[in-house]
Scaffold this active site. Sequence first.
Site, PDB file in Angstrom:
ATOM      1  N   LEU A 105      76.891  47.203  31.301  1.00 37.20           N
ATOM      2  CA  LEU A 105      77.678  48.379  30.947  1.00 37.20           C
ATOM      3  C   LEU A 105      77.328  48.770  29.520  1.00 37.20           C
ATOM      4  O   LEU A 105      77.001  47.908  28.692  1.00 37.20           O
ATOM      5  CB  LEU A 105      79.178  48.086  31.044  1.00 37.20           C
ATOM      6  CG  LEU A 105      79.734  47.767  32.433  1.00 37.20           C
ATOM      7  CD1 LEU A 105      81.195  47.364  32.322  1.00 37.20           C
ATOM      8  CD2 LEU A 105      79.585  48.962  33.371  1.00 37.20           C
ATOM      9  N   ASP A 106      77.404  50.058  29.229  1.00 39.75           N
ATOM     10  CA  ASP A 106      77.157  50.511  27.868  1.00 39.75           C
ATOM     11  C   ASP A 106      78.135  49.850  26.908  1.00 39.75           C
ATOM     12  O   ASP A 106      79.265  49.514  27.278  1.00 39.75           O
ATOM     13  CB  ASP A 106      77.313  52.035  27.771  1.00 39.75           C
ATOM     14  CG  ASP A 106      76.221  52.774  28.527  1.00 39.75           C
ATOM     15  OD1 ASP A 106      75.144  52.188  28.713  1.00 39.75           O
ATOM     16  OD2 ASP A 106      76.457  53.928  28.927  1.00 39.75           O
ATOM     17  N   ARG A 107      77.708  49.690  25.692  1.00 38.68           N
ATOM     18  CA  ARG A 107      78.531  49.031  24.664  1.00 38.68           C
ATOM     19  C   ARG A 107      79.936  49.627  24.579  1.00 38.68           C
ATOM     20  O   ARG A 107      80.937  48.900  24.487  1.00 38.68           O
ATOM     21  CB  ARG A 107      77.834  49.157  23.307  1.00 38.68           C
ATOM     22  CG  ARG A 107      78.590  48.556  22.130  1.00 38.68           C
ATOM     23  CD  ARG A 107      77.992  49.067  20.825  1.00 38.68           C
ATOM     24  NE  ARG A 107      78.158  50.509  20.709  1.00 38.68           N
ATOM     25  CZ  ARG A 107      77.386  51.284  19.932  1.00 38.68           C
ATOM     26  NH1 ARG A 107      76.406  50.748  19.240  1.00 38.68           N
ATOM     27  NH2 ARG A 107      77.609  52.577  19.858  1.00 38.68           N
TER      28      ARG A 107
END
Length: 283
Positions: A105-107
Amino acid sequence: MSSNSKSNSLQNYPTPLSPPLPSISRDIELARAMTASSKSSLFGLSGRDVLYEDEWLIAVNKPKGIYCDTVLASVPRFLSDSPDSDQLCQENQSSTLELHLANRLDRDTSGVMVITKSHKVASMLVKAFTNHKVQKTYVAFCIGSAPQSERITIKSGHGRSKFGAWRVYAAGDVGRKLPGGSRVRDMETTFEVLSINGQRGYREPSECMKDEENSIVVEEKAVTDVDAKKDEILVRAFPRSGRTHQIRLHCQYLGASIVCTRATFSFVRIPKFNKLANRMHDG
């Protein structure tokens, strides 16, 4: 290299087609990165973060602003401190755990991460993702110009601009080299408009599939009308590829900025993992 040669070299790079980013965006991104680094250094997985666990894998809720690798690194300590996890390990695993991230998942995105406990299970899940047997579904609330079609598939290129920001590129630029040495990759998302300003109401995916689809192959710059009416739009997004900030970038290109999202996923023709997905959704 002479200045003329440098200029000619830069002109050979593909041009981003996303709407221009405001100058303050660089400062915002730097602040987010510094905050994430600070939060990640203090992060430790706890019982309330764990959504599901068995002898094959563990599903956890990744908080916003935490790196995926930080979550992965915190799993061994959590398992060693958990009596239930110890029992699972002793009964079902005779060797050291082989932890792998099944998805990322994106940060700045919160959501479910699946971490496998063996190479064999990791291989199965990587194959499932690669063969598109895993369907990721996002419901996003956006502000912007309402699309004319109820179902839209947008195809484009994806890559980092010379300033390091992820941007939309022309579909015809896929494969071309970018500043920094990376290349433009393909990116495809299907959107279903669920409601505009509260009208129409939420529909099941099977109902949306009946709508006529509008396909957009990106080759030109996005056109934004700053004076256009700002609608509240609820969309369901199905990313065919898995690029960084993919849904945000495609929504931005279509003229609607994401305010918030909720993500789920399901496994196609893999009964064991469908049961896992249902358990996580019910939780």
